[in-house]
Design an enzyme around this catalytic site. Sequence first.
Site, PDB file in Angstrom:
ATOM      1  N   ASP A  93       0.833  -1.206   0.000  1.00 42.46           N
ATOM      2  CA  ASP A  93       0.000   0.000   0.000  1.00 42.46           C
ATOM      3  C   ASP A  93       0.864   1.252   0.000  1.00 42.46           C
ATOM      4  OD1 ASP A  93      -2.755  -0.131  -0.174  1.00 42.46           O
ATOM      5  OD2 ASP A  93      -3.020  -0.663   1.934  1.00 42.46           O
TER       6      ASP A  93
ATOM      7  N   GLU B 231     -14.034  -1.715  -1.968  1.00 48.26           N
ATOM      8  CA  GLU B 231     -14.253  -1.908  -0.526  1.00 48.26           C
ATOM      9  C   GLU B 231     -15.545  -1.224  -0.086  1.00 48.26           C
ATOM     10  OE1 GLU B 231     -10.992  -0.908   2.071  1.00 48.26           O
ATOM     11  OE2 GLU B 231     -12.192  -1.247   3.880  1.00 48.26           O
TER      12      GLU B 231
HETATM   13  O1  KIV Z   1      -4.867  -2.069   3.994  1.00 47.75           O
HETATM   14  C1  KIV Z   1      -5.655  -2.981   3.723  1.00 47.75           C
HETATM   15  O2  KIV Z   1      -5.735  -4.007   4.408  1.00 47.75           O
HETATM   16  C2  KIV Z   1      -6.521  -2.813   2.558  1.00 47.75           C
HETATM   17  C3  KIV Z   1      -7.556  -3.871   2.314  1.00 47.75           C
HETATM   18  C4  KIV Z   1      -8.699  -3.647   3.224  1.00 47.75           C
HETATM   19  C5  KIV Z   1      -7.970  -3.921   0.901  1.00 47.75           C
HETATM   20  O3  KIV Z   1      -6.394  -1.874   1.854  1.00 47.75           O
END
Ligand code: KIV
Length: 284
Positions: free
Chosen positions: A82, A180
């Site tokens: 991320d 989401e």
């Molecule tokens: O950070 C995370 O776990 C996410 C998922 C909920 C898709 O972005």
Amino acid sequence: MQTTVPAVRARKGGVPLVMVTAYDAPSARIADEAGVDMILVGDSVAMVVLGYDDTLQVTVDDLAHHTAAVARTHPRPLVIADLPWMSYHLGVDDAVRNAAVLIRAGAQAVKLEGGRKRTPVVEALIDAEIPVMGHIGLTPQSVHAMGGFKVQGKDADAAAALVDDAVALADAGCFSIVLEGVPDRVARLITEAVPVPTVGIGAGRWCDGQVLVFHDVVGLEDRITPKFVRRYGALKAAGIAAVSEYAEDVRAGRFPSDAESYHLADGVVVGLYGSSGGNVAATS
Ligand code: KIV
């Protein structure tokens, strides 16, 4: 065999993709041995592991630290990291530099939140050869703008805007899009509108894949259970039972046993304790 970005993209409409989060080596090994397709080093690490109330508190360095731990296990699933809040909001050059940190930490792709307005960033990342997964709907980095963690796309206009966002992300080159916290029929419209796989969390069954947080799946997290979470294990309860038993054994003198201890050779014992050496009662 290592899962690749083209292999994920090719799964559109096929056998559903399985993604799970992992933030460290043990959880990455479990995900790998369970045969998932993708590991997400999510910024949810902030809430699930680091004890924060939202995902806004983690930095690129935090995500790189956890991505490297996952990548050191050389897992077969595709590793996606991320991009945390404020790592892609200040301009495309900044975004590319930050994504490169995550790629050098071992990720094969990055994920970012937001729709059409993020397409310049998506295009710059792809121009730098960094594959991008999109993420729309309930985007936790927008928690304050949304007024909480709330299901998105509940009326016709909001649903249409989400479809438009998804199409824009796919056109910009995203190889997959996380949906989401959206109603299932909105997720279905989006899945039908884009040529890349959608991966749902709280988005119903009509997605090309599903993602859940590792700690929810295995039952390490049990404080809140959102509607969309199914627990497949009870590791927190198993952990409490194991540590309680250990504590009881230590307090009762049952741990460690003789077999769990290292021992001196007899000659060394006599040298240290004299001829009575080795008399357990005398030395206890
Ligand atoms: O950070 C995370 O776990 C996410 C998922 C909920 C898709 O972005």
